[in-house]
Enzyme design. Structure first.
Site, PDB file in Angstrom:
ATOM      1  N   CYS A 146       4.799  -7.149   1.131  1.00  0.00           N
ATOM      2  CA  CYS A 146       4.176  -6.037   1.855  1.00  0.00           C
ATOM      3  C   CYS A 146       2.824  -5.737   1.224  1.00  0.00           C
ATOM      4  CB  CYS A 146       5.073  -4.809   1.785  1.00  0.00           C
ATOM      5  SG  CYS A 146       4.405  -3.383   2.653  1.00  0.00           S
ATOM      6  N   HIS A 204       9.598  -5.900  10.096  1.00  0.00           N
ATOM      7  CA  HIS A 204       8.882  -5.299   8.972  1.00  0.00           C
ATOM      8  C   HIS A 204       7.825  -4.312   9.475  1.00  0.00           C
ATOM      9  CE1 HIS A 204       6.953  -5.829   4.816  1.00  0.00           C
ATOM     10  NE2 HIS A 204       6.073  -5.104   5.487  1.00  0.00           N
ATOM     11  N   GLU A 205       7.010  -4.763  10.442  1.00  0.00           N
ATOM     12  CA  GLU A 205       5.908  -3.907  10.911  1.00  0.00           C
ATOM     13  C   GLU A 205       6.430  -2.724  11.724  1.00  0.00           C
ATOM     14  OE1 GLU A 205       3.298  -4.289   9.402  1.00  0.00           O
ATOM     15  OE2 GLU A 205       3.570  -6.338   8.705  1.00  0.00           O
ATOM     16  N   HIS A 207       7.739   0.020   9.418  1.00  0.00           N
ATOM     17  CA  HIS A 207       6.692   0.890   8.858  1.00  0.00           C
ATOM     18  C   HIS A 207       6.487   2.121   9.746  1.00  0.00           C
ATOM     19  CE1 HIS A 207       4.904  -0.916   5.306  1.00  0.00           C
ATOM     20  NE2 HIS A 207       4.811  -2.104   5.875  1.00  0.00           N
TER      21      HIS A 207
HETATM   22 ZN   LIG Z   1       4.528  -3.848   4.871  1.00  0.00          ZN
END
Ligand SMILES: [Zn+2]
Length: 168
Positions: free
Chosen positions: A94, A138-139, A142
């Site tokens: 990340c 993952h995105e 966020h």
């Molecule tokens: Zn990240």
């Protein structure tokens, strides 16, 4: 404009982002996310994919930019609308704590519905590509205020990599 990347430990990374309705504002965030990601791509060779989420530059809105296998994705208010049953462990990193790596448990395949930079809705899927699927999750995580550490199963540890470049 290239923006500084907010680092792990900053509470702004842990807040769920808000839906964005102003497409002009979304475009400005997309531009800054692209400028910042391109600058970082000059520091490190991401083999297949990379991405950045609006809260990582201090914008509390549901906007992501990803590049995978040369193709760019601009996501405005994206949502996972379908996923495979099975999950797999995938190595991740990340930009907010780039000197660490860990393995997160991710759906093998996901389908996303999202707005684009013009305000149009579109749907795409990871197409059975586990690396793309993990990048998408993952995105999108966020935007829910979650880092990949939240998807690491018990027993998995973050591993420090002192050789990774510092992300400004
Ligand atoms: Zn990240």
């Amino acid at each position: 404009m290239i923006r500084p990347v907010i680092k792990r430990g900053d509470p702004r990374l842990e807040l769920p982002s808000q839906e964005i309705t102003d497409i002009g504002q979304a475009r400005e965030i997309i531009t800054d996310l692209c400028d910042t990601l391109i600058a970082i791509q000059g520091l490190y060779n991401f083999s297949r994919g990379s991405g950045i989420a609006a809260p990582q530059i201090g914008e509390p809105w549901q906007v992501d930019v990803m590049q995978f296998d040369g193709r760019w994705f601009y996501l405005v208010n994206p949502k996972i609308i379908a996923h495979s049953d099975e999950k797999e462990l995938v190595p991740e990193g990340c930009l907010s704590f780039f000197d660490y790596r860990g393995k997160a448990l991710r759906y093998a395949d996901v389908t996303v519905e999202s707005g684009d930079e013009n305000g149009n809705q579109f749907t795409f899927s990871s197409g059975g590509d586990l690396n793309f699927s993990s990048l998408i999750q993952h995105e999108l995580d966020h935007l829910g205020g979650e880092l990949y550490t939240a998807a690491m199963p018990p027993g998995e540890q973050l591993v420090h990599h002192a050789d990774k470049p510092f992300i400004p």
